[in-house]
Design an enzyme around this catalytic site. Structure first.
Site, mmCIF file in Angstrom:
data_model
loop_
_atom_site.group_PDB
_atom_site.id
_atom_site.type_symbol
_atom_site.label_atom_id
_atom_site.label_comp_id
_atom_site.label_asym_id
_atom_site.label_seq_id
_atom_site.Cartn_x
_atom_site.Cartn_y
_atom_site.Cartn_z
ATOM 1 N N GLU A 33 0.774 -1.305 0.099
ATOM 2 C CA GLU A 33 -0.061 -0.103 0.082
ATOM 3 C C GLU A 33 0.760 1.120 -0.055
ATOM 4 O OE1 GLU A 33 -3.397 -0.371 2.881
ATOM 5 O OE2 GLU A 33 -2.584 -2.099 3.569
ATOM 6 N N ARG A 259 5.201 -13.130 9.769
ATOM 7 C CA ARG A 259 5.881 -11.590 9.390
ATOM 8 C C ARG A 259 7.049 -11.718 10.169
ATOM 9 N NH1 ARG A 259 2.242 -6.872 11.174
ATOM 10 N NH2 ARG A 259 4.121 -5.645 10.831
ATOM 11 N N LYS A 269 3.685 1.413 10.398
ATOM 12 C CA LYS A 269 3.807 2.612 9.231
ATOM 13 C C LYS A 269 3.166 3.727 10.172
ATOM 14 C CE LYS A 269 3.506 0.695 4.648
ATOM 15 N NZ LYS A 269 2.872 0.626 3.465
#
Length: 553
Positions: A33, A259, A269
């Site tokens: 994204e 992850r 983020k």
């Protein structure tokens, strides 16, 4: 992934799919994204998706999932493209965007409505939460769930035309409000957002959700293995439901992996942006940041990051990796590849009283102890030079292996010297050491047979240059800065950056190219800053120290 990795379950799945004929060519994708800069966790995903495609002769697409224009920008798009290229990968064909498919998504939304599988809902956000239920209680059907097809089509078209305010209506899938999987309780497919998009401008005022766009993008692009982190595991049933209920051109499958989480590191983020916005760091590419651009500016190499991702493997469980493991990979790479040089961070002048004042001798030293291909470097030597202040004491015990009054030490790649006296300022601080050279010691043992106590680095005042050197430590003082009740902003290390404005460097270092790595002997690994370094004003960033604490048994 040239060879079969020892710890990568996805490699085995892909190999089995090819062997069984379930797929003919591997097609993966990296779908960030564009709402921030990529971080070390994304580096693992990049290496995994592009690496699998490389290993099996397939292709990997770079696709921006740009369905949330309020938080996205062309700056982030450009930075992500640069990060992928810097890591050494090239995507197949042109860069792709979810926004390329907005019309197709809308057409498929109409298809779902026509099939009775989607409806326009007027519940506001608070009402929708109440109707959704909880993990232990089923949800309730929206009072708008039974609208007929014609009304839903009309309302959807008017949403698209911009007739309604943000938050007043959404398009939802009609699945099962009693499903134990919350993601299947009539999830939102479209919402009204009256903001311009960085790719499509003002063409749209309704945007698909990520859950709706994700699987359809994969299907359009012919993705064979759609690889996500574990938080998307509960979304897979919705991914599959949409694929089954739409006339998509292919049937991709989603797989999840654990992850990358590093201790002493924050990778959210939102939190990284907060560090930038509040001026805690000097931008997304600050060398203390765990962003790929930050690691690059710190002097980490693509080769080392890829090696690190290979070392940690790909598993089906989340875990925390010791940041020392990443540091080990960086040191291992730089130890083998970085040329050596000398830098004096805390300069103390040494005057060699027996050396001619007008003489400058050109010495030579290997650029690397075991890499003859890196050649030699020139070291001008004269009467005045600088050593590190910590390498001198007026008096010291036998454990101090550096320069002491009345004792000898070797200047690396040069002469053995002996300290005779000091000059002090008004406060009693030593500001100059006067010494003499021992004849016949250039590259040899002293003629009188007396061994020097140690070896120290030095830089000639005649040929050396001054530079700015930035010394970095970990950004956070706590190993889990954003875990539990921790306020990560209170755990920022106040000593994470120290700027040394008057360091002395070998003359050749001033001509270093930006991003060129070096080992400053006895100090650590450093890199010429990619933004600010120039021959006229050298700037070096500390990449990492010499001491390796990982895997020492």
């Amino acid at each position: 992934m040239d060879n079969k990795p020892a710890n990568n379950f996805l490699y085995n799945i892909v190999a089995e799919d090819l062997a069984a004929g379930r797929v003919n060519q591997v097609v993966t994708r990296f779908p960030p994204e564009p709402n921030g800069y990529l971080h070390v966790g994304h580096a693992k995903s990049i290496c995994l998706n592009f690496g699998l495609a490389e290993a099996f002769g397939g292709e990997c697409n770079l696709r921006f999932d740009d369905t949330n224009p309020e938080k996205e920008s062309p700056e982030y798009v450009a930075s992500i493209e640069e990060d992928v290229r810097w890591l050494g990968y090239q995507w197949a064909g042109e860069v792709r965007y979810a926004s390329n498919y907005f019309q197709q998504f809308y057409d498929w939304a109409v298809h779902l409505v026509e099939q009775g599988d989607a409806y326009v809902c007027d519940l506001n956000a608070e009402q929708a939460r109440e109707y959704r239920g909880t993990l232990t209680e089923p949800g309730k059907n929206s009072p708008y769930r039974e609208r007929d097809v014609a009304e839903n089509l009309d309302l959807l078209a008017r949403m698209k035309a911009g007739e309604f305010e943000e938050g007043s209506r959404v398009l939802r899938a009609r699945i099962d409000m009693a499903s134990p999987n919350m993601n299947l309780r009539d999830p939102i497919l479209y919402r009204i957002r009256k903001v311009a998009h960085h790719q499509t401008g003002s063409e749209w005022c309704i945007y698909p959700t990520y859950d709706f766009a994700h699987g359809q993008e994969d299907a359009i692009e012919g993705i064979t293995h759609s690889i996500c982190t574990l938080e998307f595991e509960d979304h897979r049933p919705l991914y599959d439901w949409l694929i089954e209920h739409l006339p998509v051109p292919s049937r991709p499958r989603q797989y999840e992996f654990g992850r990358l989480n590093l201790n002493y590191t924050v990778t959210s983020k939102r939190k990284l942006k907060q560090l930038v916005d509040e001026g805690v760091v000097a931008g997304w590419d600050d060398p203390r940041m765990p962003t790929i651009s930050g690691m690059r500016r710190r002097g980490f190499t693509p080769r080392a990051i890829r090696k690190f991702c290979e070392m940690i493997g790909v598993t089906r469980s989340d875990g925390v990796v010791d940041v020392a493991m990443l540091e080990h990979a960086i040191r291992d790479d730089l130890n083998e590849n970085a040329p050596r040089a000398m830098c004096v961070l805390r300069p103390l002048k040494v005057v060699l009283t027996d050396y001619p004042a007008d003489q400058v001798e050109q010495l030579a030293a290997p650029a690397h102890p075991s890499r003859e291909d890196l050649g030699e470097r020139a070291l001008p030597f004269g009467r005045e030079l600088y050593i590190d202040a910590e390498d001198f004491r007026e008096e010291a015990n036998k454990k101090f292996k550096r320069l002491v009054l009345g004792k000898r030490v070797r200047l690396r790649n040069a002469y053995v010297i002996e300290a005779d006296e000091v000059v002090k300022d008004a406060d009693g601080n030593v500001v100059e050491v006067r010494a003499h050279t021992i004849p016949g010691t250039l590259g040899n043992d002293p003629e009188d047979g007396v061994k020097p106590k140690g070896v120290i680095q030095w830089v000639s005042a005649a040929g050396g240059r001054q530079a700015t050197v930035r010394l970095y430590d970990r950004l956070f003082t706590h190993e889990s800065p954003d875990k539990g009740d921790n306020d990560f902003m209170t755990l920022v290390n106040p000593d994470s950056l120290q700027v040394v404005a008057g360091a002395w460097i070998e003359p050749g270092l001033a001509a270093a190219k930006p991003e060129q790595n070096f080992q400053f002997e006895r100090e650590g690994y450093f890199v010429a800053d990619r933004r600010e370094h120039s021959e006229a004003a050298p700037v070096f960033n500390m990449t990492i120290g010499l001491r390796d604490t990982w895997n020492k048994g």
